[in-house]
Write a protein that holds these residues in place. Sequence first.
Motif, PDB file in Angstrom:
ATOM      1  N   PRO A 107      12.765   2.929  12.284  1.00 55.76           N
ATOM      2  CA  PRO A 107      11.962   4.446  11.998  1.00 55.76           C
ATOM      3  C   PRO A 107      12.999   5.365  11.600  1.00 55.76           C
ATOM      4  O   PRO A 107      14.327   5.278  12.207  1.00 55.76           O
ATOM      5  CB  PRO A 107      11.212   4.632  13.191  1.00 55.76           C
ATOM      6  N   TYR A 108      12.701   6.133  10.916  1.00 49.73           N
ATOM      7  CA  TYR A 108      13.576   7.260  10.241  1.00 49.73           C
ATOM      8  C   TYR A 108      12.597   8.622  10.553  1.00 49.73           C
ATOM      9  O   TYR A 108      11.432   8.550  10.023  1.00 49.73           O
ATOM     10  CB  TYR A 108      14.382   6.905   9.348  1.00 49.73           C
ATOM     11  N   HIS A 109      13.370   9.772  10.458  1.00 51.54           N
ATOM     12  CA  HIS A 109      12.747  11.221  10.614  1.00 51.54           C
ATOM     13  C   HIS A 109      13.713  12.190   9.784  1.00 51.54           C
ATOM     14  O   HIS A 109      14.695  12.369  10.769  1.00 51.54           O
ATOM     15  CB  HIS A 109      12.196  11.457  11.911  1.00 51.54           C
ATOM     16  N   VAL A 110      13.635  12.408   8.680  1.00 50.85           N
ATOM     17  CA  VAL A 110      14.916  13.037   8.133  1.00 50.85           C
ATOM     18  C   VAL A 110      14.365  14.422   7.442  1.00 50.85           C
ATOM     19  O   VAL A 110      13.199  14.499   7.019  1.00 50.85           O
ATOM     20  CB  VAL A 110      15.661  12.306   7.212  1.00 50.85           C
TER      21      VAL A 110
ATOM     22  N   GLN B 285      14.629   7.151  -4.016  1.00 49.24           N
ATOM     23  CA  GLN B 285      14.852   5.965  -3.444  1.00 49.24           C
ATOM     24  C   GLN B 285      13.952   5.620  -2.071  1.00 49.24           C
ATOM     25  O   GLN B 285      13.547   4.542  -1.585  1.00 49.24           O
ATOM     26  CB  GLN B 285      16.439   5.700  -2.746  1.00 49.24           C
ATOM     27  N   LEU B 286      13.610   6.644  -1.332  1.00 47.16           N
ATOM     28  CA  LEU B 286      12.928   6.429   0.105  1.00 47.16           C
ATOM     29  C   LEU B 286      11.369   6.154  -0.322  1.00 47.16           C
ATOM     30  O   LEU B 286      10.784   5.392   0.322  1.00 47.16           O
ATOM     31  CB  LEU B 286      12.747   7.791   0.487  1.00 47.16           C
ATOM     32  N   LYS B 287      10.976   6.561  -1.708  1.00 41.87           N
ATOM     33  CA  LYS B 287       9.744   6.134  -1.988  1.00 41.87           C
ATOM     34  C   LYS B 287       9.510   4.628  -2.310  1.00 41.87           C
ATOM     35  O   LYS B 287       8.544   3.816  -2.222  1.00 41.87           O
ATOM     36  CB  LYS B 287       9.334   7.141  -3.227  1.00 41.87           C
ATOM     37  N   THR B 288      10.583   3.999  -3.071  1.00 49.84           N
ATOM     38  CA  THR B 288      10.599   2.701  -3.437  1.00 49.84           C
ATOM     39  C   THR B 288      11.331   1.803  -2.743  1.00 49.84           C
ATOM     40  O   THR B 288      11.191   0.687  -2.490  1.00 49.84           O
ATOM     41  CB  THR B 288      11.259   2.452  -4.944  1.00 49.84           C
ATOM     42  N   GLU B 289      12.184   2.290  -1.719  1.00 47.38           N
ATOM     43  CA  GLU B 289      13.176   1.131  -1.236  1.00 47.38           C
ATOM     44  C   GLU B 289      12.860   1.324   0.390  1.00 47.38           C
ATOM     45  O   GLU B 289      13.571   0.317   1.033  1.00 47.38           O
ATOM     46  CB  GLU B 289      14.445   1.441  -1.518  1.00 47.38           C
ATOM     47  N   THR B 290      12.167   2.060   0.865  1.00 45.54           N
ATOM     48  CA  THR B 290      11.826   2.079   2.302  1.00 45.54           C
ATOM     49  C   THR B 290      10.196   2.399   2.318  1.00 45.54           C
ATOM     50  O   THR B 290       9.558   2.616   1.342  1.00 45.54           O
ATOM     51  CB  THR B 290      12.256   3.328   2.979  1.00 45.54           C
ATOM     52  N   ILE B 291       9.533   2.202   3.583  1.00 48.67           N
ATOM     53  CA  ILE B 291       8.082   2.320   3.727  1.00 48.67           C
ATOM     54  C   ILE B 291       7.979   3.799   4.095  1.00 48.67           C
ATOM     55  O   ILE B 291       8.247   4.198   5.349  1.00 48.67           O
ATOM     56  CB  ILE B 291       7.400   1.433   4.646  1.00 48.67           C
ATOM     57  N   LEU B 292       7.526   4.653   3.146  1.00 44.89           N
ATOM     58  CA  LEU B 292       7.432   6.068   3.444  1.00 44.89           C
ATOM     59  C   LEU B 292       6.281   6.701   3.838  1.00 44.89           C
ATOM     60  O   LEU B 292       5.262   6.159   3.414  1.00 44.89           O
ATOM     61  CB  LEU B 292       7.804   6.949   2.307  1.00 44.89           C
ATOM     62  N   ARG B 293       6.063   6.926   5.201  1.00 47.68           N
ATOM     63  CA  ARG B 293       4.630   7.148   5.749  1.00 47.68           C
ATOM     64  C   ARG B 293       4.410   8.772   5.533  1.00 47.68           C
ATOM     65  O   ARG B 293       3.325   8.954   5.351  1.00 47.68           O
ATOM     66  CB  ARG B 293       4.795   7.063   7.339  1.00 47.68           C
ATOM     67  N   GLU B 294       5.349   9.641   5.784  1.00 51.42           N
ATOM     68  CA  GLU B 294       5.025  11.137   5.426  1.00 51.42           C
ATOM     69  C   GLU B 294       5.891  11.770   4.874  1.00 51.42           C
ATOM     70  O   GLU B 294       7.192  11.365   4.775  1.00 51.42           O
ATOM     71  CB  GLU B 294       5.030  11.579   7.010  1.00 51.42           C
TER      72      GLU B 294
ATOM     73  N   PRO C 192       0.928  -1.228   0.061  1.00 54.99           N
ATOM     74  CA  PRO C 192      -0.159   0.056   0.024  1.00 54.99           C
ATOM     75  C   PRO C 192       0.782   1.217   0.191  1.00 54.99           C
ATOM     76  O   PRO C 192       0.517   2.324  -0.509  1.00 54.99           O
ATOM     77  CB  PRO C 192      -0.862  -0.141   1.387  1.00 54.99           C
ATOM     78  N   SER C 193       2.001   1.239   0.724  1.00 52.80           N
ATOM     79  CA  SER C 193       2.778   2.601   0.693  1.00 52.80           C
ATOM     80  C   SER C 193       3.743   2.656  -0.528  1.00 52.80           C
ATOM     81  O   SER C 193       4.114   3.774  -0.778  1.00 52.80           O
ATOM     82  CB  SER C 193       3.942   2.348   1.831  1.00 52.80           C
ATOM     83  N   GLY C 194       3.555   1.620  -1.459  1.00 53.62           N
ATOM     84  CA  GLY C 194       4.562   1.840  -2.805  1.00 53.62           C
ATOM     85  C   GLY C 194       5.522   1.135  -2.740  1.00 53.62           C
ATOM     86  O   GLY C 194       6.152   1.034  -3.755  1.00 53.62           O
ATOM     87  N   TYR C 195       5.927   0.706  -1.639  1.00 61.16           N
ATOM     88  CA  TYR C 195       7.331   0.047  -1.509  1.00 61.16           C
ATOM     89  C   TYR C 195       7.115  -1.599  -2.087  1.00 61.16           C
ATOM     90  O   TYR C 195       6.195  -2.109  -2.308  1.00 61.16           O
ATOM     91  CB  TYR C 195       7.240  -0.669   0.135  1.00 61.16           C
ATOM     92  N   THR C 196       8.240  -1.823  -2.852  1.00 61.58           N
ATOM     93  CA  THR C 196       7.997  -3.073  -3.757  1.00 61.58           C
ATOM     94  C   THR C 196       9.071  -4.017  -2.944  1.00 61.58           C
ATOM     95  O   THR C 196      10.323  -3.876  -2.652  1.00 61.58           O
ATOM     96  CB  THR C 196       8.834  -2.878  -5.085  1.00 61.58           C
ATOM     97  N   ALA C 197       8.332  -5.482  -2.734  1.00 59.33           N
ATOM     98  CA  ALA C 197       9.074  -6.588  -2.193  1.00 59.33           C
ATOM     99  C   ALA C 197       9.057  -7.743  -3.148  1.00 59.33           C
ATOM    100  O   ALA C 197       8.305  -7.325  -4.151  1.00 59.33           O
ATOM    101  CB  ALA C 197       8.220  -6.996  -0.905  1.00 59.33           C
ATOM    102  N   LEU C 198      10.015  -8.761  -2.844  1.00 60.03           N
ATOM    103  CA  LEU C 198       9.816  -9.729  -3.917  1.00 60.03           C
ATOM    104  C   LEU C 198       8.956 -11.079  -3.272  1.00 60.03           C
ATOM    105  O   LEU C 198       9.369 -11.148  -2.040  1.00 60.03           O
ATOM    106  CB  LEU C 198      11.263 -10.407  -4.207  1.00 60.03           C
ATOM    107  N   LEU C 199       8.177 -11.323  -3.893  1.00 59.19           N
ATOM    108  CA  LEU C 199       7.300 -12.460  -3.385  1.00 59.19           C
ATOM    109  C   LEU C 199       7.646 -13.745  -4.183  1.00 59.19           C
ATOM    110  O   LEU C 199       7.602 -13.903  -5.400  1.00 59.19           O
ATOM    111  CB  LEU C 199       5.775 -12.340  -3.416  1.00 59.19           C
ATOM    112  N   THR C 200       7.804 -14.974  -3.329  1.00 53.83           N
ATOM    113  CA  THR C 200       8.355 -16.157  -4.120  1.00 53.83           C
ATOM    114  C   THR C 200       7.239 -17.294  -3.723  1.00 53.83           C
ATOM    115  O   THR C 200       6.889 -17.588  -2.570  1.00 53.83           O
ATOM    116  CB  THR C 200       9.830 -16.799  -3.629  1.00 53.83           C
ATOM    117  N   ASP C 201       6.677 -17.947  -4.565  1.00 46.50           N
ATOM    118  CA  ASP C 201       5.824 -19.156  -4.660  1.00 46.50           C
ATOM    119  C   ASP C 201       6.588 -20.549  -4.707  1.00 46.50           C
ATOM    120  O   ASP C 201       7.434 -20.690  -5.517  1.00 46.50           O
ATOM    121  CB  ASP C 201       4.838 -19.033  -5.631  1.00 46.50           C
TER     122      ASP C 201
END
Length: 421
Positions: free
Chosen positions: A366-369, A381-390, A246-255
């Motif tokens: 958590p980070y606040h930067v 990178q923050l948008k795709t490689e971390t879970i960006l809340r704000e 939902p946050s836009g973060y991309t993970a890899l899923l293996t079946d």
Amino acid sequence: MKDLQTNEREKVILVGCQLPNVDDERFSYSMEELKSLVHTANGEVVMMLTQKRETIHPATYIGKGKVEELIRLVEQFEPDVVIFNDELSPSQNRNLSRQLNTRVIDRTQLILDIFAQRARSREGKLQVELAQLQYLLPRLSGQGTELSRLGGGIGTRGPGETKLETDRRHIHRRIDEIKEQLKMVKEHRERYRERRKKNHVFQISLVGYTNAGKSTLFNRLTHADSFEENLLFATLDPLTRKLTLPSGYTALLTDTVGFIQDLPTTLVAAFRSTLEEVKEADLILHIVDSSNPDYYHHEQTVYELLEELDVSSIPIVTVYNKRDIVHPDFVPSSKTASITISALNQHDLQQLRQFIEETMIELMTPYHVLIPTFEGKLLSQLKTETILRELHYNEQNGMYECKGYVLPTHPLHGQLRIYQK
């Protein structure tokens, strides 16, 4: 089966022996599972024969009286094959084949046969052939006629299509060849895994009992098109796809391949490299079929196999699937965090994505930067490689204020320290 392309099903008689350490309910489920395996192999069960015994008969698996009863059933129903619910010793198989005068196979051969049908990749086919040859090796003596028939029905698919010779040295050579080829495939797979590690992608593995709905869930979550059907072992080859949360973060899923109780040891060994995908996961999703009356034992089987794979250090969460057809006696029994869903319900899938994301956050820092405007690449990178809340622009200091979560092993974790608020 005679031909996969036709609807003609082979007639099968099932035989099971219930020992004192197995209760009636457990034994009944085991026989039903064997029946499902036969259905998956395109067979039709015409009769079931069971016996309660203190121990397995060393020569014929079942007692003398039951063998005579089975001979009469074979004469009456004229089955193509008789399938036993345990692994038969080579001598038991020979004795029964001689007395019944029909093809006799066991549970292990049946599972190997299904795997031979299901394998699609080169690695999958090699692993099946290796398991079949290792199973066949101690059973060669006195099997000249049976071996010449390989390739003609349930329990005979796979390497038999090239008409195996009874020469042990030939089989040993072929086993060595396959092991060498699998070693190369494994090295190739490891290179892929190393690349994924370098990219610091969060990896999630789906595991579960066979037919729990892993492939359906995998397809719905990743919009992939892996084979899904209401059959045991519909998936044999591991597939990996991107999963957007939902946050836009991309993970890899293996079946992964489904687990089953009493999985033949030759198969566990042969598919270890495939199951090693699970070892590389950052999170394991254990899928359980909540509509199956035996769901609790399915859970325990999966945990036992995961223990064998030595993955106890990887976080596990449980996903109870098939909420729409849940069994009336179902009660969530997982010791881990869990969620109950239907893979066919869009709202449930969205909830599952949220559940996965929240689970991942617990494994993150958590980070606040405050990020300067010229650091566009870092923001991306923050948008795709971390879970960006704000994320909002602060006009007073001309900086982007960002709050979110990052994996402690990710290079960004150290990079963000200099921008810490």
